[in-house]
Write an enzyme that holds these catalytic residues in place. Structure first.
Site, short mmCIF file in Angstrom:
data_model
loop_
_atom_site.label_atom_id
_atom_site.label_comp_id
_atom_site.label_asym_id
_atom_site.label_seq_id
_atom_site.Cartn_x
_atom_site.Cartn_y
_atom_site.Cartn_z
N PHE A 112 0.85 -1.19 0.00
CA PHE A 112 0.00 0.00 0.00
C PHE A 112 0.88 1.23 0.00
O PHE A 112 2.06 1.17 0.33
CB PHE A 112 -0.89 0.00 1.26
CG PHE A 112 -2.35 0.09 0.96
CD1 PHE A 112 -2.98 -0.83 0.14
CD2 PHE A 112 -3.13 1.11 1.52
CE1 PHE A 112 -4.34 -0.75 -0.12
CE2 PHE A 112 -4.50 1.19 1.27
CZ PHE A 112 -5.10 0.27 0.46
N GLN A 130 -7.75 14.81 4.43
CA GLN A 130 -7.17 14.00 3.36
C GLN A 130 -8.10 13.87 2.16
O GLN A 130 -9.25 13.45 2.31
CB GLN A 130 -6.83 12.60 3.88
CG GLN A 130 -6.23 11.70 2.82
CD GLN A 130 -5.68 10.41 3.41
OE1 GLN A 130 -6.41 9.50 3.75
NE2 GLN A 130 -4.37 10.36 3.56
N HIS A 138 -8.51 11.65 -0.83
CA HIS A 138 -8.05 10.39 -1.41
C HIS A 138 -7.92 10.59 -2.90
O HIS A 138 -8.81 11.16 -3.53
CB HIS A 138 -9.08 9.30 -1.09
CG HIS A 138 -8.59 7.91 -1.33
ND1 HIS A 138 -8.34 7.43 -2.59
CD2 HIS A 138 -8.31 6.90 -0.47
CE1 HIS A 138 -7.92 6.18 -2.49
NE2 HIS A 138 -7.88 5.83 -1.21
N LEU A 181 -15.37 5.87 -3.08
CA LEU A 181 -13.98 5.44 -3.02
C LEU A 181 -13.62 4.31 -4.00
O LEU A 181 -14.37 3.38 -4.18
CB LEU A 181 -13.69 4.97 -1.59
CG LEU A 181 -12.22 4.69 -1.28
CD1 LEU A 181 -11.41 5.97 -1.36
CD2 LEU A 181 -12.09 4.09 0.11
N GLU A 202 -7.14 2.04 -2.78
CA GLU A 202 -5.72 2.13 -3.10
C GLU A 202 -5.17 0.75 -3.44
O GLU A 202 -4.13 0.62 -4.07
CB GLU A 202 -5.01 2.69 -1.86
CG GLU A 202 -3.60 3.12 -2.07
CD GLU A 202 -3.12 3.99 -0.89
OE1 GLU A 202 -3.91 4.81 -0.39
OE2 GLU A 202 -1.97 3.82 -0.48
N ARG A 262 -0.84 9.60 -0.26
CA ARG A 262 -2.08 10.05 -0.89
C ARG A 262 -2.06 11.52 -1.25
O ARG A 262 -2.62 11.93 -2.27
CB ARG A 262 -3.26 9.77 0.05
CG ARG A 262 -3.55 8.29 0.13
CD ARG A 262 -4.64 7.98 1.12
NE ARG A 262 -4.95 6.55 1.06
CZ ARG A 262 -5.82 5.94 1.84
NH1 ARG A 262 -6.48 6.62 2.75
NH2 ARG A 262 -6.03 4.65 1.71
N HIS A 278 -11.81 12.36 2.03
CA HIS A 278 -11.90 11.00 2.53
C HIS A 278 -11.75 10.90 4.05
O HIS A 278 -12.40 10.10 4.69
CB HIS A 278 -10.78 10.18 1.86
CG HIS A 278 -10.77 8.73 2.21
ND1 HIS A 278 -11.88 7.94 2.06
CD2 HIS A 278 -9.78 7.93 2.67
CE1 HIS A 278 -11.57 6.71 2.43
NE2 HIS A 278 -10.33 6.67 2.83
N ARG A 329 -2.37 10.76 6.49
CA ARG A 329 -2.47 9.38 6.95
C ARG A 329 -2.09 8.41 5.84
O ARG A 329 -2.45 8.62 4.68
CB ARG A 329 -3.91 9.09 7.38
CG ARG A 329 -4.16 7.63 7.72
CD ARG A 329 -5.56 7.41 8.26
NE ARG A 329 -6.60 7.53 7.25
CZ ARG A 329 -6.94 6.56 6.40
NH1 ARG A 329 -6.32 5.39 6.43
NH2 ARG A 329 -7.91 6.74 5.53
#
Lengths: 248, 610
Positions: free
Chosen positions: B123, B236, B238, B252, B255, B311, B377, B412
């Site tokens: 990730f 954040q 995304h 969403l 990822e 991100r 997000h 994050r």
């Protein structure tokens, strides 16, 4: 373009279908249309929803007679001159408008004896192989939308909620009974309390499952077979007697 | 009026919110023998945790044995641009593996490695394959596991019950007033401690992956009770949300698509992320397609593809490509996995993405690329808590999960949220238990406080003419989307702040003249009181942070400033309204700083932080 929606409005005691006309845009789903009606015509129209992506199972309702997730039902599934009729799940008592009281389901879940894992060897991590977990991973895809419960004849038409936990919880029982680490035995309860014998395998539940879980073939039938093996197979009966396995 | 006959429920501790953090906190409290209640706006099992797709980060080392807590800690600090609370990032990295193993002990069924252990995937920002997962429905697995575990542990779950405000007695938490969605009736929870686990406030934006529940309720309630908010400027975006059709814009796209080999392309077919590698990450990122492909094939010496940068970096890159005229037809970028992996692999590893695109956009992701763009997000900021106890500055008030600040700093990493929920959910339960055990004397919920909260809520129903709550919400979303977006300027933020203040007047004039019984219009109006606090806090904090760091990008202050690391921005309520000020950060403990700032070679060679 204007489209007509007939939506059930009312409480458990009384209610009626009301007609709303709204303009649609490309790509809309039924839940979008309901939200637009809520914002433009009726601020207090009651509807449950959360993720709007088919992952949480909140927005279940009956759309033109089919139990569906409204967030995953695209408007272009319907002919352009169709009017759309939307009503709450029939199997559960209405709270208001499209919202029903599904608390019965939570009570069924609580009756199921919990997961009971085998003890780890010397503190080492559990070993389970992918091919052995795949069949219960299918059951664990369930998003608890209760569409299967809604369409199940035993619950919907015969109202035998006291005798059958319904397809959702048969699948949950299957996910426990087939869990490679589980050491519980729920077979007697599956027969006596959870009502595996009530299901007559019409596969309506499988048809409406938005997660495409093979509820009947992979979940309910294998449980029925385990019940038969335990209680009705004469050779197994002797074996169980010899080894002290519960057959009551 | 006398409110003594109002329905009253008593618990030692009340948890607000039934996502991963809330349920985990409740389990901890109940296991310590406390009478524990949990309230949730929705039905049990529907919280936003269910939407988490890619996985839960924990350095189990099952796929790459070089992984350990120090590398996870270093990745987290680097991802957070070193603005995280050091101690929180340490606790998280150290305890995440045990929380994952515990889930398995409670019945969770993660995907397996060839050796039968919990499998882990790559990730963004994580050095090694670290995310334990179940296809792309990890959140569902976690919430269902917690839900089924908690119903057998004597926890009272109160569903479709929404908190309005916290009640204090002599500055200490003594209860919370809430209402039942079904009947619209009020209920008073008397509790010695309250744990907020209410998630973020993504619903302040128009394009968001968040559901209706994400209205910053915990932030609003904590703020009004006198607690501080921190790091609110870090929201954040995304990089990959759906962009078409319009009705699903923002939903969403995990990822995991990139973790499993998906690449980002612009309209010219160029793999543009190679042009956006920040200097800090250059030494650990592949600089040719050839090297990126080797990495995907499992070459341990190859460096990671640039699509797996953090991100904030990827989201800004997509935005820049679109602005340069190289966007996809619907204003995003192309995310292509079809040409990279066989159809069977995609359906197996990313089943819910396959269905999501097939059913909502009529696109087969095993044959065509997806169109994606940034979507709001996650909130890195939130309620300020003590790193060890998770207690706020209000005695008896705790916070954990997305509504708490500190763990993630300025940005994050994917997968660190699910682990955050469990690690800090448990710790908040521990903290609340310790607090309750040290408490003496009786606490009261005053009639006057209860009356004030009830009046504020029922006024909306009694007003004959007023504003439509849905339209006010839409206005709020437009303001945030326009003025407090993925890149910001001082001028826009000022304008946004003025508009929010005007809107505040509208919120006071909302009317929903109908019964309180299951009335989404009334529920929406009540939520807006928290959402406006959240929106204002983000805007004020964003205005003060005059640098670009992590998820906070200022066009008028390019790049990180050294001084930016010396403070966090803290928001609190004062007599003259909302105050936002810089609060000096403490120096990190030396052993943690050594690990955080070490090079990979030093860290993997051993010796550091041993």
């Amino acid at each position: 373009m204007e489209r007509k929606f007939n939506i059930w409005r009312g409480s458990a005691e009384k209610g009626e279908f009301k007609t709303y006309s709204i303009k649609l845009e490309r790509g809309m789903v039924v839940l979008d249309a309901i939200h637009r009606i809520q914002a433009e015509h009726s601020n207090d129209l009651a509807v449950r929803w959360n993720c709007k992506a088919g992952k949480c199972g909140s927005c279940s309702m009956e759309i033109n007679g089919r139990p569906k997730l409204s967030c995953m039902t695209r408007m272009n599934e319907f002919a352009e001159d169709d009017s759309i009729t939307i009503q709450p799940l029939k199997t559960f008592p209405i709270i208001k408008d499209l919202v029903t009281d599904v608390s019965w389901n939570y009570k069924q879940n609580k009756m199921i004896p919990p997961f009971k894992p085998r003890v780890k060897k010397n503190g080492e991590d559990h070993v389970m192989y992918q091919q052995d977990v795949e069949r219960i991973q299918e059951f664990r895809k369930c998003i608890e939308c209760y569409l299967c419960q809604d369409v199940c004849h035993v619950l919907r038409d015969q109202d035998k909620k006291e005798r059958f936990v319904g397809p959702r919880f048969m699948v949950r029982l299957a996910s426990l009974e087939m869990h490679p680490l589980d050491r519980g035995d729920r077979i007697p309860k599956i027969k006596n309390e959870f009502g595996s014998g009530m299901c007559n395998i019409t596969r309506c539940c499988t048809d409406v499952c938005p997660e495409h879980i093979q509820i009947t073939d992979n979940g309910i039938i294998p449980l029925k077979e385990r019940v038969v093996d335990r209680f009705y197979d004469p050779i197994m009966w002797i074996y169980n007697k010899l080894f002290g396995i519960d057959t009551k | 009026m006398d409110y003594s006959d109002i329905q009253t429920i008593e618990h030692d501790v009340l948890v607000v919110g039934a996502g991963g953090a809330g349920i985990r906190a409740a389990i901890e409290c109940a296991s310590k023998g406390l009478s524990t209640g949990i309230i949730s706006k929705s039905l049990l099992g529907k919280a936003h945790t269910v939407m988490a797709e890619g996985g839960i980060a924990a350095s189990l080392g099952n796929v790459d044995s070089r992984d350990n807590w120090k590398i996870h800690f270093r990745d987290t600090m680097r991802g957070g641009k070193f603005l995280n609370q050091w101690r929180m990032a340490e606790l998280h990295a150290k305890q995440a593996p045990d929380r994952v193993r515990e889930l398995e002990e409670w019945g969770a069924v993660f995907d397996r490695t060839d050796k039968g252990l919990i499998n882990q995937r790559n990730f963004g920002g994580h050095r090694y394959p670290r995310l334990a997962h179940v296809g792309d429905r990890t959140g569902l697995e976690i919430i269902r596991t917690l839900q089924d575990f908690c119903v057998h542990h004597g926890i009272s779950t109160h569903m479709e019950c929404t908190g309005l405000d916290i009640i204090l007695d002599g500055g200490k938490v003594s209860g919370l007033l809430a209402y039942w969605r079904e009947t619209g009736r009020f209920v008073l929870f008397k509790a010695k401690a309250i744990i907020l686990a209410t998630g973020g406030g993504g619903k302040a934006w128009k394009v968001t992956s968040n559901s209706w529940e994400y209205t910053g309720d915990g932030l609003g309630m904590a703020y009004r009770a006198g607690a501080e908010l921190m790091d609110m400027e870090f929201t954040q975006f995304h990089p990959t949300g759906m962009v078409w059709p319009p009705s699903v814009k923002g939903i969403l796209v995990t990822e995991g698509v990139r973790g499993d080999g998906g690449v980002l392309l612009n309209s010219e077919g160029e793999r543009f992320m190679f042009n956006y590698i920040p200097e800090k990450f250059a030494s650990e990122t592949a600089d040719t397609e050839e090297e990126a492909s080797r990495w995907l094939d499992g070459d341990r010496e190859a460096r990671r593809p640039p699509e797996l940068l953090t991100r904030d970096v990827v989201a800004r890159a997509i935005k820049k490509e679109v602005e340069a005229g190289r966007g996809s037809p619907n204003g995003g970028a192309f995310l292509d996995i079809a040409s990279r992996r066989p159809a069977e692999f995609i359906k197996k590893k990313l089943p819910s993405m396959y269905h999501q695109f097939k059913e909502l956009a009529e696109i087969d992701i095993t044959e065509q690329p997806m169109e994606v763009g940034p979507t709001l997000h996650y909130f890195m900021g939130g309620i300020r808590v003590n790193s060890n106890s998770q207690q706020t500055n209000v005695p008896g008030l705790f916070a954990c999960g997305e509504c708490a600040a500190g763990m993630h700093g300025a940005n994050r990493l994917g997968g660190n949220s699910l682990s955050d929920l469990l690690v800090f959910g448990k710790l908040a339960g521990d903290g609340a238990t310790d607090y309750i055990n040290s408490l003496s004397g009786q606490l009261k919920c005053s009639n006057e406080e209860v009356g004030k909260i009830i009046k504020g809520a029922t006024d909306i129903l009694n007003r004959e003419n007023g504003k439509n709550p849905y339209l006010v919400h839409e206005k709020l979303q437009n303001i945030m989307q326009t003025f407090v977006s993925i890149v910001r300027t001082g001028e826009e933020l000022e304008a946004g702040l003025n508009k929010l203040q005007e809107l505040n007047a509208d919120i006071k004039k909302i009317s929903v003249p109908a019964s309180a019984q299951y009335n989404p219009g009334w529920n929406e109006a009540l939520d807006l009181k928290n959402l406006i606090v959240t929106a204002e806090a983000v805007t004020r904090a964003a205005l003060i942070r005059q640098e670009s760091r992590g998820a906070h990008t200022r066009l008028d202050f390019v790049g990180e400033q050294e001084e930016g690391l010396e403070y966090n921005i803290v928001i609190k309520r004062t007599d003259s309204g909302m105050s936002a000020e810089k609060v000096r950060r403490e120096d990190p403990p030396k052993e943690l700083a050594d690990i955080g700032f070490a090079s990979l070679a030093e860290l993997e060679g051993g010796g550091i932080g041993a």
